[in-house]
Write a protein that holds these residues in place. Structure first.
Motif, short mmCIF file in Angstrom:
data_model
loop_
_atom_site.label_atom_id
_atom_site.label_comp_id
_atom_site.label_asym_id
_atom_site.label_seq_id
_atom_site.Cartn_x
_atom_site.Cartn_y
_atom_site.Cartn_z
N LYS A 44 0.85 -1.18 0.00
CA LYS A 44 0.00 0.00 0.00
C LYS A 44 0.89 1.25 0.00
CE LYS A 44 -3.46 -2.51 2.71
NZ LYS A 44 -4.30 -2.54 3.94
N THR A 45 0.40 2.32 -0.62
CA THR A 45 1.19 3.55 -0.71
C THR A 45 0.40 4.72 -0.14
OG1 THR A 45 2.29 2.76 -2.73
CG2 THR A 45 2.40 5.12 -2.27
N ILE B 236 -5.49 2.58 7.21
CA ILE B 236 -4.59 1.81 6.32
C ILE B 236 -5.08 0.37 6.17
CG2 ILE B 236 -2.24 0.89 6.09
CD1 ILE B 236 -1.33 3.48 7.59
N GLU B 237 -5.51 -0.24 7.27
CA GLU B 237 -5.89 -1.64 7.23
C GLU B 237 -7.28 -1.86 6.63
OE1 GLU B 237 -5.40 -3.06 11.21
OE2 GLU B 237 -3.24 -3.39 10.97
N LEU C 208 -7.84 0.71 2.67
CA LEU C 208 -6.89 0.72 1.57
C LEU C 208 -6.52 -0.72 1.21
CD1 LEU C 208 -5.35 2.83 -0.12
CD2 LEU C 208 -3.47 2.64 1.50
N ALA C 209 -6.78 -1.08 -0.04
CA ALA C 209 -6.45 -2.43 -0.51
C ALA C 209 -4.99 -2.51 -0.91
CB ALA C 209 -7.34 -2.80 -1.70
N ASP C 210 -4.47 -3.71 -0.92
CA ASP C 210 -3.09 -3.90 -1.34
C ASP C 210 -2.91 -3.40 -2.77
OD1 ASP C 210 -0.44 -4.87 -0.81
OD2 ASP C 210 -0.86 -6.52 -2.20
N GLU D 13 -3.17 -0.27 -3.62
CA GLU D 13 -3.84 1.02 -3.76
C GLU D 13 -2.97 2.15 -3.20
OE1 GLU D 13 -8.57 1.30 -4.01
OE2 GLU D 13 -7.86 0.68 -2.04
N CYS D 14 -3.30 3.36 -3.66
CA CYS D 14 -2.59 4.57 -3.24
C CYS D 14 -3.58 5.52 -2.59
CB CYS D 14 -1.94 5.22 -4.46
SG CYS D 14 -1.02 6.72 -4.11
N PHE E 261 2.98 -0.92 4.26
CA PHE E 261 2.77 0.27 3.44
C PHE E 261 4.09 1.03 3.30
CE2 PHE E 261 2.33 1.74 7.79
CZ PHE E 261 2.94 2.99 7.80
#
Length: 261
Positions: free
Chosen positions: A2-3, A96-97, A100-102, A104-105, A135
Motif C-alpha cells: 500500500k502507498t 490503512i488496514e 486501503l487495498a493492497d 492502492e494509493c 505500506f
C-alpha cells in the motif's frame, strides 16, 4: 504494498498547491480527510475544493474520520502530545488496514508543509512500530504559512548574512528576538516583549478570504493584533496565525513600517 502520499497543500490558497502535488493527487484513489470538528469545517471544505479543482478523473473516494483531540488539561505537555499521537496512530492504522487495498494509493492532504510542525510523519513511524508495516509513503512538500507570511508582507525572512529561527509561542524567549518566526502561539507570547525595540509581521488565515495582516513596531501594534486575533477567533471559532519578530535597526524610522490589515 500500500502507498501513502503525504501532500502539502499550502497555507490556505488553493493556488498554493504545486504541480508535483497535483500529480500526486491524481495518483491517489483514496483521500483521507481528518475532521477536527464543526468549528473547522472550512478546512475540510478547502481540501475538498482542491480535489474538485485539480483531480482530473473523479473516480477517487473520500474517507473522512474524526481527528482525536489533544487533552490540553494533561499536566505534562509532552505526555499530552504523546497520548494524542498514540490515539491518532490508532486511527491511521484503521484507515490503512480497513480502507486501503493492497496495491492502492491513498493521500493525506496536509495543511502547509509536511516537514514543518506537522505530526503525520512521526505518527506513521508509530504506526509501523505498533505492527502495521505493509505500506510505504512519499512526502510531497508544500508552501508553509512561513513562506506565505513573508510573501504577503513582501519581506525576506532573513537579514543579510543572518540566521533565522522558527519556534512556537511556548518556546519563545528574549534571546530569539533578532529574527524569529513563531507558529502555534495560542496566547500571544509576543506581548511579553513590547518593551523591546522590535518589529512584528503578523498574519492570520494567510492565503484565505479571511486573511488578516498587520505589521509595525510591536509596542505600537500589539493591542491591535490582540484585538484582531480575538475578534477573528470569536467569529470563526478558531484562529491560525504566524508571525515574524525582528529587532529594529537603530537607524530605522517608525515611518518605515506600514500597518496592513
Amino acid at each position: 504494498m500500500k502507498t501513502l502520499l503525504l501532500i502539502g497543500i499550502g497555507a490556505g490558497d488553493p493556488e498554493h498547491i504545486t504541480v508535483q502535488a497535483i500529480n500526486a493527487l491524481n495518483r491517489a484513489r483514496v483521500l483521507f480527510v481528518l475532521d477536527k470538528g464543526q468549528t473547522t469545517d472550512d478546512l475540510v471544505r478547502l481540501r475538498l475544493e482542491i480535489c474538485r479543482r485539480y483531480i482530473r478523473e473523479p473516480s477517487y473516494r473520500v474517507v473522512q474520520v474524526s481527528d482525536p483531540k489533544r487533552d490540553s488539561a494533561t499536566p505534562s505537555y509532552t505526555q499530552g502530545v504523546e497520548d494524542w499521537h498514540e490515539r491518532r496512530a490508532e486511527v491511521f492504522t484503521q484507515l490503512i488496514e480497513d480502507e486501503l487495498a493492497d496495491g492502492e494509493c491513498a493521500a493525506f492532504l496536509l495543511w502547509g508543509e509536511p516537514g514543518l510542525y506537522d505530526s503525520t510523519l512521526r505518527i506513521l513511524d508509530r504506526v509501523r512500530a505498533n505492527g502495521c508495516s505493509g505500506f510505504d509513503y512519499e512526502v510531497i512538500p508544500g508552501i508553509s504559512s512561513v513562506q506565505a507570511l513573508a510573501a504577503r508582507h513582501r519581506i525576506p525572512l532573513n537579514e543579510i548574512g543572518q540566521p533565522i529561527r522558527i519556534t512556537t509561542g511556548r518556546r519563545l524567549v528574549a534571546a530569539d528576538l533578532d529574527n524569529v518566526v513563531v507558529m502555534l502561539d495560542a496566547h500571544c507570547a509576543f506581548e511579553a516583549f513590547v518593551d523591546e525595540d522590535i518589529d512584528i509581521y503578523w498574519g492570520a488565515y494567510i492565503g484565505t478570504a479571511d486573511e488578516i495582516l498587520i505589521a509595525g513596531k510591536l509596542a505600537d501594534v500589539c493591542e491591535q493584533i490582540k484585538q484582531a486575533r480575538s475578534a477573528a477567533r470569536e467569529r470563526k471559532g478558531w484562529v491560525m496565525d504566524t508571525y515574524l519578530l525582528r529587532r529594529r535597526p537603530v537607524d530605522r524610522p517608525d515611518s518605515y513600517m506600514k500597518v496592513r490589515s
